[in-house]
Design an enzyme around this catalytic site. Structure first.
Site, PDB file in Angstrom:
ATOM      1  CE  LYS A 207      -3.433   2.222   2.925  1.00  0.00           C
ATOM      2  NZ  LYS A 207      -4.218   2.122   4.151  1.00  0.00           N
ATOM      3  CD  GLU A 213       9.695  -5.654   7.004  1.00  0.00           C
ATOM      4  OE1 GLU A 213       9.353  -4.592   6.410  1.00  0.00           O
ATOM      5  OE2 GLU A 213       9.530  -5.821   8.217  1.00  0.00           O
ATOM      6  N   GLY A 268      -4.509  -2.134   5.326  1.00  0.00           N
ATOM      7  CA  GLY A 268      -3.779  -3.296   4.799  1.00  0.00           C
ATOM      8  C   GLY A 268      -4.431  -4.614   5.177  1.00  0.00           C
ATOM      9  NE  ARG A 269      -5.700  -3.710  11.401  1.00  0.00           N
ATOM     10  CZ  ARG A 269      -5.066  -2.546  11.426  1.00  0.00           C
ATOM     11  NH1 ARG A 269      -3.966  -2.361  10.714  1.00  0.00           N
ATOM     12  NH2 ARG A 269      -5.523  -1.543  12.158  1.00  0.00           N
ATOM     13  CD  GLU A 354      -1.043  -4.235  11.752  1.00  0.00           C
ATOM     14  OE1 GLU A 354       0.066  -4.786  11.850  1.00  0.00           O
ATOM     15  OE2 GLU A 354      -1.527  -3.890  10.653  1.00  0.00           O
ATOM     16  CG  HIS A 385      -3.166 -35.576  18.542  1.00  0.00           C
ATOM     17  ND1 HIS A 385      -3.322 -36.758  19.235  1.00  0.00           N
ATOM     18  CD2 HIS A 385      -4.193 -35.508  17.657  1.00  0.00           C
ATOM     19  CE1 HIS A 385      -4.381 -37.402  18.763  1.00  0.00           C
ATOM     20  NE2 HIS A 385      -4.927 -36.662  17.809  1.00  0.00           N
ATOM     21  CE  LYS A 513       6.580  -1.205   9.882  1.00  0.00           C
ATOM     22  NZ  LYS A 513       5.602  -0.574   9.014  1.00  0.00           N
TER      23      LYS A 513
HETATM   24  O1  LIG Z   1       1.249  -2.745   2.295  1.00  0.00           O
HETATM   25  P1  LIG Z   1       2.390  -2.110   3.011  1.00  0.00           P
HETATM   26  O2  LIG Z   1       2.307  -0.603   2.980  1.00  0.00           O
HETATM   27  O3  LIG Z   1       3.701  -2.603   2.477  1.00  0.00           O
HETATM   28  O4  LIG Z   1       2.284  -2.492   4.543  1.00  0.00           O
HETATM   29  C1  LIG Z   1       2.382  -3.814   4.954  1.00  0.00           C
HETATM   30  C2  LIG Z   1       1.934  -3.977   6.372  1.00  0.00           C
HETATM   31  O5  LIG Z   1       2.717  -3.197   7.248  1.00  0.00           O
HETATM   32  C3  LIG Z   1       1.896  -2.665   8.291  1.00  0.00           C
HETATM   33  O6  LIG Z   1       1.767  -1.307   8.092  1.00  0.00           O
HETATM   34  C4  LIG Z   1       2.510  -2.854   9.633  1.00  0.00           C
HETATM   35  O7  LIG Z   1       2.795  -4.182   9.902  1.00  0.00           O
HETATM   36  C5  LIG Z   1       0.552  -3.378   8.129  1.00  0.00           C
HETATM   37  O8  LIG Z   1      -0.514  -2.672   8.647  1.00  0.00           O
HETATM   38  C6  LIG Z   1       0.505  -3.572   6.662  1.00  0.00           C
HETATM   39  O9  LIG Z   1      -0.436  -4.536   6.313  1.00  0.00           O
END
Ligand SMILES: O=P(O)(O)OC[C@H]1O[C@](O)(CO)[C@@H](O)[C@@H]1O
Length: 552
Positions: A207, A213, A268-269, A354, A385, A513
């Site tokens: 987003k 990452e 995002g979620r 979150e 189990h 972060k």
């Molecule tokens: O889609 P992006 O901006 O890469 O963010 C990835 C994720 O990082 C966060 O901002 C934090 O973990 C989430 O809310 C989001 O889903």
């Protein structure tokens, strides 16, 4: 300080009621009310919710409903639909429901209708998926795409990944789907190992298009591709993006025509319904993806129209609050007895934790009670189990959701009946427990001596009274999966409203972060010196340098 829900008479009435229910045994509630299952079950969107195995009676539901009304739930639901910026700390509307709208509800943001933009992206997705699947779109060397890799993390990974896995029986488009999220070098190594750069398409889903990452993985995947194909311009044929940040995505090398728009009013979620679900569309085809959206919409319709005591998401939210806040349960377990839903607990962890892992109210006021629980779980029957011993005889209250299907995708001997029998047996055992006299009788029947019975008795008694919901899905098809996910989304929203928190920001994930960026130079070079970190962190960094590249 403004009076909050904590000071309301509805709250106090629930506290009092909780004290009076503390001695209740659910097995007694069942024996005194033969109508309990009918009274406490709801069906909507091909899902049955049985919430009768809870420490509740009609008064509990009435008091919890009063709490929802005292928190202004109907108004907040309407505000969501009207595009009011209910994500107050970021001044954003929250309109993931619009992404799955099937009719023409006039969703607006800042006075602008948003359905035309949503439908435009859906058409773009259909065109693109069709082109790739038919071979009208080929890679740089004119070969047909065989593999699609989703590069993203958090909401840009968990939802689509869970859905692709859940809908494997519908994944007959011929394209193989892969997910790259972690920056452990192992992950990219594993994902790329079996892939041919000439036939691989990467979807960079971010987003913000700034998540570290995802950036690191996207850059590494681009290098892998360009090194193999020997030409920078190959990127245009092998990378597409899903983002709100066009500028950053085009700077990365993705052509503007290959960008799928996202909007800041989708968290995002909550974004699997948008082009973030592109990989799902590749897996199951666009028609089934739209069935998934329709399933979400059917749960929305139920949510926005059913009365509180017949409203599945609201009831699940209220019961969750009953245990979290009034019974002070710390966790909530989710156990799908459906192999395809193996990754559902991971998706729900982000969705719930979150969203509702907050300690400040919407206006910044401190919250004086417990909010979101720790969500955890795994797939049944394996869980039996693994951790069920603690649920049956441990000391903690652990509310559970059991999820099962009536119809499996494959009939194998009596597997499905056995699976469901186990699921139902667990929730029954957790509810009923086993009394002293039942345990004694059982051991007598097995021929144990009195001495043996006495010694074993404490180990053979089950306290029971462990609450659970059971969700029975007619079948795990795209439509029902959509309804199930929307159910949990609305549950989380309702809980946030009642607790008075903003379920749609996530400031808590930012701090770590930031610190990672400070620590990185210290790991990159031994010469970097700083006193800015605590002795534990500095000790670990020193150990890293001592042993890097050496196995002694
Ligand atoms: O889609 P992006 O901006 O890469 O963010 C990835 C994720 O990082 C966060 O901002 C934090 O973990 C989430 O809310 C989001 O889903």
């Amino acid at each position: 300080m403004q009076p909050t829900i904590f000071h309301s008479s509805a709250w106090q009435a629930l506290e009092k009621h909780q004290r009076s229910t503390a001695q209740w045994q659910m097995r007694d509630l069942f024996s005194t009310d033969p109508e309990r299952f009918n009274r406490f079950s709801i069906e909507a969107a091909c899902i049955l919710l049985d919430f009768s195995k809870n420490r509740i009676n009609r008064e509990t539901i009435a008091l919890l409903s009063d709490l929802a009304l005292a928190a202004g739930l109907p108004l907040e639901m309407e505000k969501m639909r009207q595009g009011v910026p209910i994500n107050v700390s970021e001044n954003r509307a929250v309109l993931h429901v619009a992404l799955r709208e099937q009719g023409d509800y006039p969703y607006q943001v800042n006075g602008e209708p948003i359905l035309p933009g949503i439908r435009k992206v859906l058409r773009q997705m259909r065109r693109f998926v069709d082109h790739v699947l038919t071979g009208a779109w080929t890679g740089f060397t004119d070969k047909k795409i065989t593999d699609v890799v989703n590069i993203g993390i958090g909401g840009s990974d968990l939802g689509p990944r869970m859905a692709v896995e859940a809908l494997q029986p519908y994944a007959n488009t011929g394209v193989k789907c892969h997910f790259l999220s972690n920056i452990d070098p192992e992950h990219i190594h594993q994902v790329l190992a079996g892939l041919n750069p000439e036939t691989t398409l990467f979807i960079v889903v971010s987003k913000s298009f700034s998540t570290l990452e995802t950036q690191l993985n996207a850059v590494a995947a681009r290098k892998w591709l360009v090194d193999a194909l020997g030409d920078e311009s190959a990127v245009a044929k092998h990378f597409v993006g899903v983002t709100t940040n066009k500028a950053a995505a085009t700077a990365f090398g993705i052509q503007v025509d290959n960008l799928f728009e996202m909007w800041d009013w989708v968290g995002g979620r909550y974004s699997v319904w948008s082009a973030v679900g592109l990989i799902l569309a590749f897996a199951i085809g666009m028609d089934e993806f739209e069935a998934f959206l329709a399933g979400g919409a059917s749960m929305d319709q139920h949510f926005f129209s059913a009365p509180i005591d017949q409203n599945m998401p609201i009831i699940m939210a209220l019961i969750g609050i009953w245990y979290n806040t009034f019974y002070k349960a710390h966790t909530h377990a989710v156990m799908p007895y459906v192999q395809g839903l193996q990754r559902l607990p991971a998706h729900l962890q982000q969705l719930d934790m979150e969203s509702n892992g907050k300690r400040a109210g919407k206006q910044g006021e401190p919250i004086l009670f417990d909010t979101g629980p720790v969500i955890w779980g795994d797939v049944g029957v394996n869980v039996q189990h693994a951790f069920f011993q603690l649920l049956h005889q441990g000391t903690r209250l652990v509310p559970c959701d059991f999820i099962a299907t009536v119809n499996p995708h494959f009939e194998v001997n009596a597997h499905q009946a056995n699976l469901l029998a186990n699921c139902l047996a667990q929730s029954e055992a957790l509810m009923k427990g086993k009394t002293t006299s039942e345990a004694q009788r059982e051991m007598l029947k097995a021929g144990l001596s009195e001495q043996q019975i006495e010694a074993l008795l404490p180990h053979k008694v089950f306290p029971g009274n462990q609450p659970s919901n059971t969700l029975l899905l007619r079948k795990l098809d795209p439509k029902t999966l959509g309804a199930l996910l929307a159910l949990y989304e609305h549950k989380v929203f309702v809980q946030g409203v009642i607790w008075g928190i903003n379920s749609f920001d996530q400031w808590g994930v930012e701090y770590g972060k930031q610190l990672a960026l400070d620590i990185l130079p210290l790991l990159s070079s031994e010469k970097e010196k700083t006193n800015a970190h605590d002795p534990s962190t500095m000790g670990l960094i020193q150990y890293f340098h001592q042993h890097r590249h050496s196995m002694e």
